[in-house]
Scaffold this active site. Sequence first.
Site, PDB file in Angstrom:
ATOM      1  N   MET A   1      -7.601   3.463   9.468  1.00  0.00           N
ATOM      2  CA  MET A   1      -7.117   2.283   8.912  1.00  0.00           C
ATOM      3  C   MET A   1      -6.606   1.548   9.917  1.00  0.00           C
ATOM      4  O   MET A   1      -5.828   1.722  10.896  1.00  0.00           O
ATOM      5  CB  MET A   1      -6.205   2.600   7.869  1.00  0.00           C
ATOM      6  CG  MET A   1      -6.824   2.915   6.525  1.00  0.00           C
ATOM      7  SD  MET A   1      -5.619   3.062   5.293  1.00  0.00           S
ATOM      8  CE  MET A   1      -6.786   3.266   3.808  1.00  0.00           C
ATOM      9  N   GLY A   2      -6.499   0.185   9.683  1.00  0.00           N
ATOM     10  CA  GLY A   2      -5.965  -0.707  10.699  1.00  0.00           C
ATOM     11  C   GLY A   2      -6.952  -2.077  10.854  1.00  0.00           C
ATOM     12  O   GLY A   2      -7.953  -1.898  11.482  1.00  0.00           O
TER      13      GLY A   2
ATOM     14  N   ASN B   1       4.889  -6.349   4.702  1.00  0.00           N
ATOM     15  CA  ASN B   1       4.964  -7.651   5.627  1.00  0.00           C
ATOM     16  C   ASN B   1       5.388  -8.744   4.056  1.00  0.00           C
ATOM     17  O   ASN B   1       6.236  -9.574   4.232  1.00  0.00           O
ATOM     18  CB  ASN B   1       3.923  -8.271   6.089  1.00  0.00           C
ATOM     19  CG  ASN B   1       3.812  -7.947   7.733  1.00  0.00           C
ATOM     20  OD1 ASN B   1       4.617  -8.261   8.352  1.00  0.00           O
ATOM     21  ND2 ASN B   1       2.802  -7.235   8.141  1.00  0.00           N
TER      22      ASN B   1
ATOM     23  N   GLU C   1     -10.838   0.481  11.818  1.00  0.00           N
ATOM     24  CA  GLU C   1     -11.639  -0.257  10.714  1.00  0.00           C
ATOM     25  C   GLU C   1     -11.942  -1.887  11.123  1.00  0.00           C
ATOM     26  O   GLU C   1     -12.958  -2.268  11.092  1.00  0.00           O
ATOM     27  CB  GLU C   1     -11.174  -0.255   9.598  1.00  0.00           C
ATOM     28  CG  GLU C   1      -9.789  -0.841   9.267  1.00  0.00           C
ATOM     29  CD  GLU C   1      -9.294  -0.739   7.578  1.00  0.00           C
ATOM     30  OE1 GLU C   1      -8.055  -0.684   7.477  1.00  0.00           O
ATOM     31  OE2 GLU C   1     -10.131  -0.990   6.694  1.00  0.00           O
TER      32      GLU C   1
ATOM     33  N   THR D   1       5.240   0.948   5.699  1.00  0.00           N
ATOM     34  CA  THR D   1       3.766   0.594   6.262  1.00  0.00           C
ATOM     35  C   THR D   1       3.168   1.478   7.136  1.00  0.00           C
ATOM     36  O   THR D   1       3.688   1.862   8.190  1.00  0.00           O
ATOM     37  CB  THR D   1       3.502  -0.797   6.700  1.00  0.00           C
ATOM     38  OG1 THR D   1       2.248  -0.775   6.986  1.00  0.00           O
ATOM     39  CG2 THR D   1       4.252  -1.213   7.916  1.00  0.00           C
ATOM     40  N   ILE D   2       2.095   2.218   6.760  1.00  0.00           N
ATOM     41  CA  ILE D   2       1.447   3.260   7.818  1.00  0.00           C
ATOM     42  C   ILE D   2       1.078   2.329   8.856  1.00  0.00           C
ATOM     43  O   ILE D   2       0.595   2.766  10.060  1.00  0.00           O
ATOM     44  CB  ILE D   2       0.151   3.626   7.060  1.00  0.00           C
ATOM     45  CG1 ILE D   2      -0.989   3.025   6.678  1.00  0.00           C
ATOM     46  CG2 ILE D   2       0.790   4.820   5.870  1.00  0.00           C
ATOM     47  CD1 ILE D   2      -2.050   3.699   6.261  1.00  0.00           C
ATOM     48  N   ASP D   3       0.765   0.996   8.689  1.00  0.00           N
ATOM     49  CA  ASP D   3       0.048   0.198   9.836  1.00  0.00           C
ATOM     50  C   ASP D   3       0.891   0.138  11.006  1.00  0.00           C
ATOM     51  O   ASP D   3       0.589  -0.246  12.109  1.00  0.00           O
ATOM     52  CB  ASP D   3      -0.316  -1.247   9.517  1.00  0.00           C
ATOM     53  CG  ASP D   3      -1.407  -1.082   8.457  1.00  0.00           C
ATOM     54  OD1 ASP D   3      -2.398  -0.225   8.621  1.00  0.00           O
ATOM     55  OD2 ASP D   3      -1.518  -2.112   7.396  1.00  0.00           O
TER      56      ASP D   3
ATOM     57  N   GLY E   1       0.642  -1.133  -0.075  1.00  0.00           N
ATOM     58  CA  GLY E   1      -0.078   0.121   0.056  1.00  0.00           C
ATOM     59  C   GLY E   1       0.886   1.236   0.066  1.00  0.00           C
ATOM     60  O   GLY E   1       1.920   1.204   0.617  1.00  0.00           O
TER      61      GLY E   1
ATOM     62  N   ARG F   1      -3.408   7.863   4.251  1.00  0.00           N
ATOM     63  CA  ARG F   1      -1.966   7.335   3.693  1.00  0.00           C
ATOM     64  C   ARG F   1      -1.469   8.255   2.837  1.00  0.00           C
ATOM     65  O   ARG F   1       0.043   7.823   2.364  1.00  0.00           O
ATOM     66  CB  ARG F   1      -2.047   6.090   3.233  1.00  0.00           C
ATOM     67  CG  ARG F   1      -2.858   5.577   2.022  1.00  0.00           C
ATOM     68  CD  ARG F   1      -2.968   4.201   1.716  1.00  0.00           C
ATOM     69  NE  ARG F   1      -3.371   4.025   0.369  1.00  0.00           N
ATOM     70  CZ  ARG F   1      -3.849   2.668  -0.220  1.00  0.00           C
ATOM     71  NH1 ARG F   1      -3.892   1.716   0.629  1.00  0.00           N
ATOM     72  NH2 ARG F   1      -4.005   2.608  -1.465  1.00  0.00           N
TER      73      ARG F   1
END
Lengths: 404, 404
Positions: free
Chosen positions: B184-185, B109, B241, B138-140, B11, B297
């Site tokens: 997000m998440g 990942n 989310e 990753t923004i996560d 992403g 993002r």
Amino acid sequence: MKKLLVAQSGGPTAAINATLAGVVQCAYSSGKVSEVLGAVNGIKGVLEERFLNLGLHIKNVEDFQLLCQTPAAALGSCRLKIKERTQLEQIITVLRRHDIGYFIYIGGNDSMDTVAQLSAYCEEEGISDICIMGAPKTIDNDLMGTDHCPGFGSAAKYIASTFAELERDCHVYDVKAVTIVEVMGRNAGWLTAASALARLGGGKGPDLIYLCENSFDTDRFLSDVERCLESQDSVLVAISEGIKGADGRYVSEQVQTKAADNFGHAYIAGSAKVLESLVQEKLGCKVRSIELNLMQRCAAHIASAVDIEESRMLGMKACQCALEGSSGRMAAVIRKTDVPYVVEFKTVPISEVANAEKKVPSDWITDSGNDVTEEMITYLRPLIQGENKVVYENGIPKHLSFYE
Amino acid sequence: MKKLLVAQSGGPTAAINATLAGVVQCAYSSGKVSEVLGAVNGIKGVLEERFLNLGLHIKNVEDFQLLCQTPAAALGSCRLKIKERTQLEQIITVLRRHDIGYFIYIGGNDSMDTVAQLSAYCEEEGISDICIMGAPKTIDNDLMGTDHCPGFGSAAKYIASTFAELERDCHVYDVKAVTIVEVMGRNAGWLTAASALARLGGGKGPDLIYLCENSFDTDRFLSDVERCLESQDSVLVAISEGIKGADGRYVSEQVQTKAADNFGHAYIAGSAKVLESLVQEKLGCKVRSIELNLMQRCAAHIASAVDIEESRMLGMKACQCALEGSSGRMAAVIRKTDVPYVVEFKTVPISEVANAEKKVPSDWITDSGNDVTEEMITYLRPLIQGENKVVYENGIPKHLSFYE
């Protein structure tokens, strides 16, 4: 010396506090008022006599600067529409009780209607010691009598910049995909048109733009999207929340969703969500809908410097005219030239503004109905210029609050 | 001298191009590579031999600066997971054919899994003339082996700033109202936790924060909201989310909406939309749901200066280690101290990173389950500091594109 009262009304914007700052600056520096009061929650707060002494809250240059970068309405807002003559009487009684000689109301259509009714009432009743002025505000840009509206330029800058960023995001995968972005505007498509400004930064911006002024034809929309997909992977679409079919019904009303579950009740999807379903079903490709939602009206961190400065100037103008004895008028921007961008600040009779709505001219929409013309770009371009300098605290934009 | 190949995957983020810039800067200045190639659309582009000579696209200091402020993935991305040994063979064949001695893969990942498989394959096959390094993204923020992930800080800054602005917006009316913002998440709540940083600017930020790590109890949620409404008009809620009920099902799956209309088919509402319906039904007050969607993002215009600089440094680190002969490792940030914020850039074995997921520790969520602790704030605070200087063109952030 009398007091000056200022109030804010209608939907929040990133610039309405700059107008408040302009009013207060002008009042402080005029030497003509004994105190500057702010009504809490607009005309509702006037009726309920909820006032703040702004001298205790806006004390120095830093406070003014912070106020200009604070989104929403620092004084609070309301959606009260004046319907009865007794309310007008009551407002005047309150103003007199607090020794208020000047009242500046910052807002959109409904607020200008309040200014119109109140000033007409004063004229009819022979009240000449209270001056009532309007200062415009609305991200929708639909007020008559002014070239454009404070708050619109900042929302337009956020929208244009966000479309430029979304375009980058949507093009990273080499798979067919459609992204539909819903922009605010029930009856006027100005904000949606601003998505075209994304192109000014070098990108190609949205591929398709549908304003609510035109009737929305879903077949035409699908064939437009299909045509785009033939030559490119990703298609970016801007639509007004208020797009309507030929029958005059909002597209968002065409799908009434039903919960089939635990909670069990219906709710209404937005226009973009409805079109997302449509594309998914008819074209079968990856599709996503996005609502810019409240962010587009409160993103003060990317406010337009032109908008903030003009908003402040309009507040000053409204205040100055009230102090000079004007009443029943609204401060307005008159555009002299596009390039270089030159404006004047004037006032217009409130009767020309109240209860009217300025829509996008039909010849600023392309014949294909899916884009805007060069005239639109020429009109919009100056309004998003410059970046308002924002003070951050610990990595977050700092805001001024009257209530903490 | 061999060539260096760099690719981006997964992403988009606001910082992944800064990592690309770091890789290219290091490669250019090393004097150790004959050419720097970029694969279009990640490992997919490698398999299809779609390469760009980056020397033709990134030529001067201005290009590097623009690349660092361009969101998404300038080279394009993919979601391809390597599943067969023949694909690994094929990748090595392509690398050899193009005389590539160094391959840097920037991603999350899945991309680190690709690096792991590819470097393991090289080791098994005795291939020692190709060095393969990973650079995180990753923004996560859910990658193991690194204190935090490039891209996360900028997303966190956007989220925190947006919550600060939304808080202002939501408090303007004196009516009971609930605003539910979905962040997000799916499995990790780091981004949702960042909403708490809105408080660092002076505001009070979200009233309630629910991360996806905890099981989500709708009754508890409703009573939390009700309690807040007793003492204040507006309640601002942040949710991941990926919030799930005690049964492990996503809240967003609990309402499968059905179109009752023209287009006639089902679609899935987001978690916030589901909770909006719930609040409307059970509490009966005004309620609105907001999805921060792709904006969180790609909002490079409000990127964190710390994030952009670290992202660039991690690209340099990955490149430098590859040029020194390292392989099968990922560049990582090691935090030395929180205050002052001091980090080191190291590399970690890719096996420690691939196919693992770093979630929010349970003791960083308050016992009430509706907020985060001071430890979380201490961890997050440094990551959003500083505003990346952004060059604008005609009022719009300027981006660098390799394809125009």
